[in-house]
Write a protein that holds these residues in place. Structure first.
Motif, mmCIF file in Angstrom:
data_model
loop_
_atom_site.group_PDB
_atom_site.id
_atom_site.type_symbol
_atom_site.label_atom_id
_atom_site.label_comp_id
_atom_site.label_asym_id
_atom_site.label_seq_id
_atom_site.Cartn_x
_atom_site.Cartn_y
_atom_site.Cartn_z
ATOM 1 N N GLN A 32 0.830 -1.206 0.000
ATOM 2 C CA GLN A 32 0.000 0.000 0.000
ATOM 3 C C GLN A 32 0.865 1.257 0.000
ATOM 4 N N ILE A 33 1.956 1.247 0.737
ATOM 5 C CA ILE A 33 2.860 2.399 0.760
ATOM 6 C C ILE A 33 3.444 2.638 -0.633
ATOM 7 N N VAL A 34 3.848 1.571 -1.302
ATOM 8 C CA VAL A 34 4.371 1.699 -2.673
ATOM 9 C C VAL A 34 3.281 2.251 -3.591
ATOM 10 N N ASN A 35 2.062 1.732 -3.470
ATOM 11 C CA ASN A 35 0.942 2.249 -4.273
ATOM 12 C C ASN A 35 0.732 3.738 -4.010
ATOM 13 N N ASP A 36 0.759 4.114 -2.744
ATOM 14 C CA ASP A 36 0.556 5.513 -2.372
ATOM 15 C C ASP A 36 1.656 6.393 -2.961
ATOM 16 N N TYR A 37 2.891 5.916 -2.880
ATOM 17 C CA TYR A 37 4.017 6.686 -3.425
ATOM 18 C C TYR A 37 3.815 6.896 -4.925
ATOM 19 N N LEU A 38 3.530 5.806 -5.626
ATOM 20 C CA LEU A 38 3.351 5.891 -7.078
ATOM 21 C C LEU A 38 2.196 6.825 -7.436
#
Length: 117
Positions: free
Chosen positions: A34-40
């Protein structure tokens, strides 16, 4: 006297996303994804809000990080399963490293936040 660039929107989004990213070492796999998704999802906002002195470096650095994270995301966050064997070139590219260093310095000096620190 030169005008001081408005950094409010840029600082708000960059600091927020990097505080979120700082949670990665303690996060579960699901939260990491989820953190990676949020960053992207925030990369376009970071680029769009970048003040002129940091705009070009922001675009190069955050697009490069997004390229790496996007591939890592497709690999289920398993670096051993990365589909692009040349992705390391992005990490080692002197222009990307220099842009990253300038972005980190700009954020530290203008947003009172140290990325990665």
């Amino acid at each position: 006297m030169p005008s001081v660039p408005d950094t409010t929107g840029y600082c708000t989004v960059v600091v927020a996303i990097y505080k979120h990213v700082a949670e990665l070492p303690h996060a579960t796999q699901k939260v990491r994804a989820q953190i990676v998704n949020d960053y992207l999802a925030e990369v376009p906002t970071m680029i769009a809000t970048a003040p002129q002195p940091a705009a070009a470096d922001t675009r190069l650095y955050f697009n490069s990080v997004a390229e790496i994270l996007g591939d890592l995301q497709k690999a289920g966050l398993d670096p051993k399963k990365l589909s692009d064997p040349n992705l390391g070139r992005v990490l080692l590219d002197p222009a990307v490293k220099a842009a990253g260093d300038r972005v980190i310095t700009f954020v530290r000096n203008n947003c009172n936040y140290t990325i990665g620190g």
